[in-house]
Each structure stands twice: as structure tokens, then as C-alpha cells.
Design an enzyme around this catalytic site. Sequence first.
Site, short mmCIF file in Angstrom:
data_model
loop_
_atom_site.label_atom_id
_atom_site.label_comp_id
_atom_site.label_asym_id
_atom_site.label_seq_id
_atom_site.Cartn_x
_atom_site.Cartn_y
_atom_site.Cartn_z
N PRO A 1 0.71 -1.35 0.04
CA PRO A 1 -0.16 0.04 0.08
C PRO A 1 0.70 1.40 0.17
CG PRO A 1 -0.40 -1.25 2.12
CD PRO A 1 0.97 -1.76 1.30
N GLU A 2 0.92 2.02 -1.18
CA GLU A 2 1.33 3.27 -1.29
C GLU A 2 0.13 4.14 -1.21
OE1 GLU A 2 4.71 3.83 -3.99
OE2 GLU A 2 4.93 1.60 -3.92
N HIS B 1 -4.38 -14.29 9.80
CA HIS B 1 -3.80 -12.87 9.52
C HIS B 1 -4.97 -11.86 9.54
CE1 HIS B 1 -0.23 -15.14 8.57
NE2 HIS B 1 -0.73 -15.62 7.46
N ARG C 1 2.21 -9.71 7.72
CA ARG C 1 3.58 -9.10 8.17
C ARG C 1 3.36 -8.51 9.56
NH1 ARG C 1 7.59 -7.43 3.64
NH2 ARG C 1 8.97 -7.75 5.52
N ARG D 1 18.27 18.81 0.81
CA ARG D 1 18.44 17.50 1.03
C ARG D 1 19.72 17.09 0.26
NH1 ARG D 1 15.95 14.25 3.44
NH2 ARG D 1 13.75 14.72 4.28
#
Length: 271
Positions: A2-3, A89, A107, A151
Site C-alpha cells: 500500500p502506497e 492474519h 506481516r 537534502r
Amino acid sequence: MPELPEVEVTRLSLADRIAGARIESVRLGKPLRWPLGVVAEALVGRTVRGVRRRGKYLLMDLDDGLLLLHLGMSGSLNFAASQPPAGAHDHFDLLTDRGILRLNDPRRFGAVVYAPGEDSAQAAKLLGRLGVEPLTDAFDPAAFHAGLKRRHAPVKQVLLAGDLVVGVGNIYASEALFLAGIRPTLRASRISRPRAEKLRSAVRDVLARAVAKGGSTLRDFSSADGQAGYFQLEAMVYDRAGLPCRVCGAAVKSIRQGQRATYFCPNCQKS
DNA sequence: AAAAGCCCCTGGATGC
DNA sequence: TGCATCCAGGGGCTTT
């Protein structure tokens, strides 16, 4: 999985159906990233007002407080009138008068956080470090370029970090950099204003197109109504190591940056 | 302040 | 077949 696109697709498939639902009970499986524990009882009797998204977090507005959901690496939600018996799960069920919302997350990097009010320190800490939303006007060229200037890390990792712009994960970082013709290892501070604008457009473009395609289903993602995504079929470089670039035919390269795989075309992304 | 590592956890693919 | 190793869509936290 999931982005931003997958989280947004999940939100879109859920928001209208769950709005107005009254929470009747909660079932917990194994602990997720942070144990919800006895706080689960505080959810009973609450009504869901709506569902928003901030970065990769889903924010469920309740009549009293806020429920934060994060899908981590392997999480997905399903909202249906009924659910089969909980599997190994299935770690969170929200039973409502409109259906059962189930979080499946093998996970367990995902999270469910209850913020009782505006003053939840945990929620503020999680959301406070997030960068700008890429699909809004707040994601403006000048500020983005200025942020990159500050950055010195490789631009791929700056995109992933999420404190400059949110929602770009490992698939879409590689894809956006390909569309912008920028080498992922290039230090963010060395990106010119025109190239920063190109990258900004690429990020918006790839995320919006991925939402339109239902997200990317690499192994098991599906929206809250069970639909798979198809954007992975359109990936230009992600997971295509050794295959010919769809634009120039050169072999796509794979490298590692910060323990994550990065994909790029050495010819289309020379610097 | 920013960058780089580490770690959480399970399962699937690959190699011997 | 069995076992070890590596890899996976994220990100908070600690250490440089």
C-alpha cells in the site's frame, strides 16, 4: 503493497459505505505495530462520520475521536455485510450495523491507533512529521524545489522518506523518477528547478494514474470491496530488472538503496 | 538537522 | 523432500 494509490483506492471503496455506521464491537487478533489493547472498548458505541486519507494513513472520523489505520507492507481492508471466520492474519475486525470492516495483514507492520480527541499525542506525533500531499495544490514547484535543495541524500530516498512529500513508496518512486528522466542516485540538492518541476509532475501523474487503475496488486492487494488493481501492468521499470526498457529497449537495472530495490533505465535516466 | 542502519513479522521463491 | 537464504508494497526509532 500500500502506497498512496492503494490507500486512496481503499478509502474510495469504503468511505460512502461505512459513513454513518455505528460500531457494535471490536475483535482483535495478534497485535499489530502497536497493540490497541483495552482501548478497543472505547470504540464501541461510536459512529463513523467519514474516512479521510493523510499520506498512507487512513483517518476514520468518529463522533468522538479518530481512528488511524495504516496498512504497513502487507495489509488490506475488506468491508462487507458479513465475513468468514477470522483467519490467521485477520487482526482487526470492526463490527458495525452496516457491515464488518476487517484488516488482514500477514506481516503485521500495519497499525490501528485510536486518538480519543484532538489532543492525542501519539496521533500528532505520527501525522506531524508528514510532508505535503502530492495531489493537492500545496505540492507546489517552488517549495518542492526548495525542499530538494536542502537534502543531500539520493533523490529516491528523499521521495521515500515522506517528510517532503507523502505517499510515494517503492514502486512509485522508481516509476516517477523514470518518467522524469532522473537517475535515482542523484543527490536531491543537485536537481535543477526545471527538473524538480518535471519530477513534481511525474509524481502527480503516476500517482493519479495508479489510483485510476485501482492501484497495484503485486501479490494480494485488493480494495475494501475486493477489487484487484492493475497499475502494475503499466510499470515502466519497477520489478523489470534485465527486461528491455519500454521506451528505448536498454536493459532495466536494479540496484539497492537503503535496503530497498530501485529500478531505472540507464539510458533514459542518465543523470 | 539530516543521513544511515536496524528492526518489527510472515510467507513465497530460489538454491543446494 | 527438506532446509537455509534472500526478498517483499513501510516507517519508527536509534545511532552517527
